[in-house]
Write a protein that holds these residues in place. Structure first.
Motif, PDB file in Angstrom:
ATOM      1  N   GLN A   1      72.640 104.091 -18.808  1.00 40.75           N
ATOM      2  CA  GLN A   1      71.744 103.157 -18.130  1.00 40.75           C
ATOM      3  C   GLN A   1      72.068 101.759 -18.643  1.00 40.75           C
ATOM      4  N   PRO A   2      73.068 101.139 -18.063  1.00 41.45           N
ATOM      5  CA  PRO A   2      73.547  99.856 -18.603  1.00 41.45           C
ATOM      6  C   PRO A   2      72.488  98.770 -18.657  1.00 41.45           C
ATOM      7  N   LEU A   3      71.487  98.828 -17.710  1.00 42.74           N
ATOM      8  CA  LEU A   3      70.480  97.770 -17.700  1.00 42.74           C
ATOM      9  C   LEU A   3      69.642  97.752 -18.964  1.00 42.74           C
ATOM     10  N   THR A   4      69.587  98.917 -19.643  1.00 40.41           N
ATOM     11  CA  THR A   4      68.809  98.924 -20.884  1.00 40.41           C
ATOM     12  C   THR A   4      69.413  97.983 -21.922  1.00 40.41           C
ATOM     13  N   MET A   5      70.698  97.695 -21.758  1.00 42.28           N
ATOM     14  CA  MET A   5      71.330  96.750 -22.680  1.00 42.28           C
ATOM     15  C   MET A   5      70.766  95.348 -22.511  1.00 42.28           C
ATOM     16  N   LEU A   6      70.247  95.046 -21.287  1.00 39.49           N
ATOM     17  CA  LEU A   6      69.728  93.708 -21.023  1.00 39.49           C
ATOM     18  C   LEU A   6      68.257  93.562 -21.381  1.00 39.49           C
ATOM     19  N   GLU A   7      67.584  94.691 -21.626  1.00 38.41           N
ATOM     20  CA  GLU A   7      66.143  94.625 -21.871  1.00 38.41           C
ATOM     21  C   GLU A   7      65.788  93.736 -23.048  1.00 38.41           C
ATOM     22  N   PRO A   8      66.446  93.861 -24.215  1.00 41.06           N
ATOM     23  CA  PRO A   8      66.085  92.950 -25.316  1.00 41.06           C
ATOM     24  C   PRO A   8      66.292  91.486 -24.955  1.00 41.06           C
ATOM     25  N   HIS A   9      67.374  91.214 -24.227  1.00 38.56           N
ATOM     26  CA  HIS A   9      67.629  89.827 -23.840  1.00 38.56           C
ATOM     27  C   HIS A   9      66.609  89.342 -22.798  1.00 38.56           C
ATOM     28  N   GLN A  10      66.235  90.284 -21.901  1.00 35.26           N
ATOM     29  CA  GLN A  10      65.221  89.913 -20.904  1.00 35.26           C
ATOM     30  C   GLN A  10      63.894  89.620 -21.577  1.00 35.26           C
ATOM     31  N   ARG A  11      63.552  90.459 -22.556  1.00 37.90           N
ATOM     32  CA  ARG A  11      62.296  90.211 -23.277  1.00 37.90           C
ATOM     33  C   ARG A  11      62.367  88.889 -24.023  1.00 37.90           C
TER      34      ARG A  11
END
Length: 426
Positions: A326-336
């Motif tokens: 689930q590659p989008l999970t890599m962006l979650e910390p940055h999104q937060r």
């Protein structure tokens, strides 16, 4: 001695009495001639003979057999003896110079001539061949010709072998046959020489130098079959030993049998016990090499397969990670982080805007309080003369001057009728 009485009785009427009376039709049997040899030799007197022992066999109790070689000529004779002579001879070894007393003897079974000894004494060892060879060995060793650091390693896969041997010798066939059985691709350059006698040293020296100068030759084998001590003397010649020591090409000796040693063996880079052993030492076994190659290939295959399997496991481990599945999970910390930053920035901007708004309101209130309009709003008016100057002193107005009155809303133009003093009135 064979009893010839019966044979003589049976053939006395038929056989010739003397050798000159024999004919093709009336020959002597071998036994008759052998007997006459024996009888003739028996009449010979005893004698003292001297020479060097080149072979001795005293393993059988009560008997001894030895070979006695002339000190100067290439001549040898067989000597045997029994009882006290055998006991005395057992104290001697190969290479000893001795003097023996005995009588000639014919063994009729084979009609062989030997010397039957009955007494043996030692001659000074200083002049014996063995002593001379020992002295030469010590001299050459002192010069360093036998040192291990002079030895040259054999090539692992020779392409051409130089072979020094006698013509039509069994040693030649043993070497070539066994080499080609083990390593068929090898070539040979064969130099035939005398391997005993006076010509042996010069021939061997020339052969070694010839093959050493040949750039195609990778290793040299000096081969000779077994023989008596005096037969191998040529390979202990000083010139032969020095030629072997000076040889740049790896040199292997296979002279005699396993128990035979010559000085060339000490100067050679490797000593083989027999010509067959030399063949086994100078070339590898093609079957063993093929097995080594097959084993190496198998090890390479196993290592490569293991390496590939390890890389596959590593890739599968990466592929099964949530971040890759689930590659989008890599962006979650940055999104937060962005959301938090945006929220903090919004709050900060709002606070800054509110603060500046309050400041503006304060300044506006202060400005409003100081504004002339505020005075007008409280019911005051601003009086200006006709030229637009604000009238601050009533004494500056004369009756009939036009005045402009600015009120809270609008303006009024008026004419001054009278001028009064506000202070006086007060």
């Amino acid at each position: 001695m064979i009893d010839m009485s019966n044979a003589d009785a049976q053939t006395s009427q038929e056989l010739p009495r003397l050798a000159r009376d024999t004919t093709v039709e009336r020959p002597w049997p071998v036994s008759v001639l052998s007997g006459k040899f024996h009888d003739a030799v028996e009449r010979w007197p005893g004698a003292w003979v001297t020479g060097q022992i080149t072979q001795i066999n005293s393993r059988r109790a009560g008997s001894v057999y030895l070979t006695l070689r002339d000190d100067f000529e290439d001549v040898a004779m067989e000597v045997n003896g029994f009882g006290q002579f055998a006991a005395a001879a057992s104290a001697f070894v190969q290479g000893d110079r001795v003097t023996i007393h005995g009588r000639p003897n014919v063994w009729m079974k084979r009609t062989s001539l030997s010397f039957r000894g009955d007494a043996i004494v030692r001659v000074g060892a200083g002049g014996s061949l063995k002593a001379q060879i020992d002295q030469l060995r010590r001299t050459l060793k002192g010069e360093g010709l036998f040192d291990a650091d002079r030895k040259v390693p054999l090539p692992e896969f020779p392409r051409c072998i130089g072979l020094i041997c006698a013509p039509q010798a069994r040693a030649e066939g043993d070497v070539i046959t066994n080499v080609r059985l083990r390593w068929p691709v090898v070539d040979f350059k064969v130099v035939h020489v005398h391997v005993q006698g006076e010509q042996c040293p010069a021939d061997v020296i020339d052969a070694i130098r010839k093959l050493d100068a040949d750039p195609d030759v990778d290793v040299i084998i000096v081969a000779r079959g077994g023989g008596a001590f005096e037969d191998l003397i040529g390979f202990s010649d000083e010139g032969v030993v020095r030629a072997a020591a000076d040889c740049v090409t790896p040199l292997v000796t296979a002279v005699g049998h396993e128990d035979d040693w010559t000085l060339i063996d000490l100067a050679a880079d490797l000593r083989a016990s027999t010509p067959t052993d030399a063949a086994k030492k100078v070339v590898p076994d093609v079957r063993e090499q093929l097995q080594l190659v097959a084993s190496a290939r198998q090890q390479m295959r196993l290592r490569i397969e293991g390496r590939i399997a390890g890389e596959i496991r590593l890739i599968e481990g990466y592929a099964n990670r949530p971040s890759l599945r689930q590659p989008l999970t890599m962006l979650e910390p940055h999104q937060r982080f962005l959301d938090d930053a945006r929220q903090r920035m919004d709050i900060g901007l709002r606070r800054m805007a509110d603060y500046e708004t309050m400041t503006v309101e304060k300044l506006r209130a202060s400005l409003t309080a100081l504004s002339p309009q505020s005075t007008l709003d409280r019911g005051y008016a601003v009086v200006q003369t006709a030229d637009g100057h604000v009238l601050a002193d009533a004494s500056a107005v004369r009756p009939g001057d036009e005045l402009t009155l600015t009120l809270r809303r609008g303006r009024i133009t008026a004419t001054a009728d009278a001028v009064g003093d506000a202070t006086a009135e007060a």
